[in-house]
Enzyme design. Structure first.
Site, PDB file in Angstrom:
ATOM      1  N   SER A   1       0.830  -1.187   0.000  1.00 33.74           N
ATOM      2  CA  SER A   1       0.000   0.000   0.000  1.00 33.74           C
ATOM      3  C   SER A   1       0.880   1.259   0.000  1.00 33.74           C
ATOM      4  CB  SER A   1      -0.953  -0.049   1.202  1.00 33.74           C
ATOM      5  OG  SER A   1      -1.910   0.968   1.135  1.00 33.74           O
TER       6      SER A   1
ATOM      7  N   ASP B   1       0.467  -4.216  -4.036  1.00 35.54           N
ATOM      8  CA  ASP B   1      -0.682  -3.324  -4.181  1.00 35.54           C
ATOM      9  C   ASP B   1      -0.330  -1.898  -3.752  1.00 35.54           C
ATOM     10  OD1 ASP B   1      -3.150  -3.563  -5.391  1.00 35.54           O
ATOM     11  OD2 ASP B   1      -4.258  -3.678  -3.512  1.00 35.54           O
TER      12      ASP B   1
ATOM     13  N   HIS C   1      -7.311  -5.511  -0.965  1.00 35.64           N
ATOM     14  CA  HIS C   1      -6.111  -4.751  -0.639  1.00 35.64           C
ATOM     15  C   HIS C   1      -5.392  -5.237   0.608  1.00 35.64           C
ATOM     16  CE1 HIS C   1      -3.502  -1.274  -0.862  1.00 35.64           C
ATOM     17  NE2 HIS C   1      -3.858  -0.877   0.346  1.00 35.64           N
TER      18      HIS C   1
END
Length: 351
Positions: free
Chosen positions: A163, A190, A269
């Site tokens: 992230s 991600d 996610h």
């Protein structure tokens, strides 16, 4: 006299089938052969008193790191490459402990700093803090936090992040902070650069231009199919379209080092985190982001893909990564994209 030849033929067939079905490609998605030690190491005291190590740290650790660490390492004596992993926004490094243990079981030392407890939108301090941790461990600071006989091969250092941590990992690979050693590989899980197009967090990494990011190290970008979708009508997506994995991969310079892009179609996610993420922050990892359900398959995929990539570009053994490229259906999750650039530039788009 007729049974033995038949058994030999059957044994040979089984061995060949095992190899063809991905003894290496499939094997990276399972726990490796090493036992794993998981250790917490406290940071340098803010008061300048030299800091202290946690009770789980080996005695004699005299130079604490600049940030608290979670270290996963093989238990068996030997020298192992290092992967520094940077956590996502406002989460705890221990939320990835099962992922770290998976990677470490295949012969890597995973060092995961807790970069902050609370942070605003600016990632500049996180970039500097991650660089400081790398300087500390390449200077030998990690040695007393490892099991007996285990040594860090710090000259073979890779970086990963999830992230916002994936954005910070990209920033380090792009030279936003000076590193003590060149990076051997980059794995972004991600990655996200802000809240959306035009709403990037400083310093912005994505430029909006294809092939504009010149990363010297081989780079893998792992994406999620559900990360760009909101969990509900009142919640924003956790990995907004336009600043997520597709853009990071699309902006990698095609004339640079080798790169690959894999997307887990049916997972979200935070689905590579631990099965149990306690506390309010842990609850939010399930409440805010859209999920594909059980986390174990996605965690095995991210761990296995990371191991395969590091084996190729750090260890010089490309069999596992080549196996995934040739037969992506061996992954424990369905992949919607499997794309490779450089290293014979094979591209596969999967429906």
């Amino acid at each position: 006299m007729t049974i033995a030849p038949a058994l030999l033929v059957l044994l040979a067939h089984c061995l060949l089938l095992h190899r063809c079905m991905g003894s290496e490609a499939g094997g990276v998605f399972d726990h490796g052969r090493h036992g794993v030690s998981l250790t917490r190491v406290e940071a340098l005291s803010r008061c300048g008193g030299g800091g202290r190590t946690s009770p789980s740290s080996p005695p004699g650790a005299s130079t604490p790191p600049p940030k608290p660490l979670l270290v996963a390492a093989p238990c068996e004596a030997g020298e192992y490459p290092v992967l520094v992993f940077l956590h996502g926004y406002l989460v705890v490094n221990s939320f990835y402990s099962q992922l770290f243990q998976h990677v470490a079981s295949h012969g890597f030392i995973v060092v995961a700093p807790q970069l902050y407890t609370i942070s605003g939108p600016d990632t500049t301090e996180e970039i500097s803090a991650a660089a400081a941790v790398i300087s500390w461990l390449t200077g030998g600071g990690l040695s007393t936090s490892l099991p007996s006989g285990v040594r860090a091969e710090a000259t073979k250092l890779s970086i990963s992040g999830h992230s916002r941590g994936g954005k910070v990992a990209f920033a380090l690979a792009l030279g936003h902070a000076k590193l003590a050693v060149p990076l051997a590989a980059l794995v972004a899980v991600d990655p996200v650069d802000g809240m959306g197009v035009g709403r990037q967090t400083p310093p912005p990494i994505l430029t909006g231009k294809n092939h504009s990011l010149r990363v010297a190290a081989p780079a893998m970008v792992i994406g999620t199919g559900l990360g760009e979708l909101p969990r509900g009508p009142l919640l924003p997506p956790c990995a907004p379209r336009g600043v997520s994995h597709a853009e990071f991969y699309g902006e990698l310079n095609r004339g640079g080092a080798a790169a690959c892009h894999m997307v887990a179609r049916d997972y979200g996610h935070t689905d590579m985190m631990d099965d149990d993420t306690p506390g309010a922050r842990g609850m939010l990892t399930r409440a805010i982001c859209r999920s594909g359900g059980a986390r174990e398959p996605m965690r095995r995929f991210v761990g296995g893909a990371t191991v395969a990539f590091l084996k190729k570009w750090v260890g010089g053994d490309g069999e596992a990564l080549d196996g995934i490229r040739a037969r992506p259906e061996q992954a424990p999750v369905a992949l919607s994209v499997v794309e490779f650039l450089g290293d014979e530039a094979v591209v596969a788009q999967i429906a």
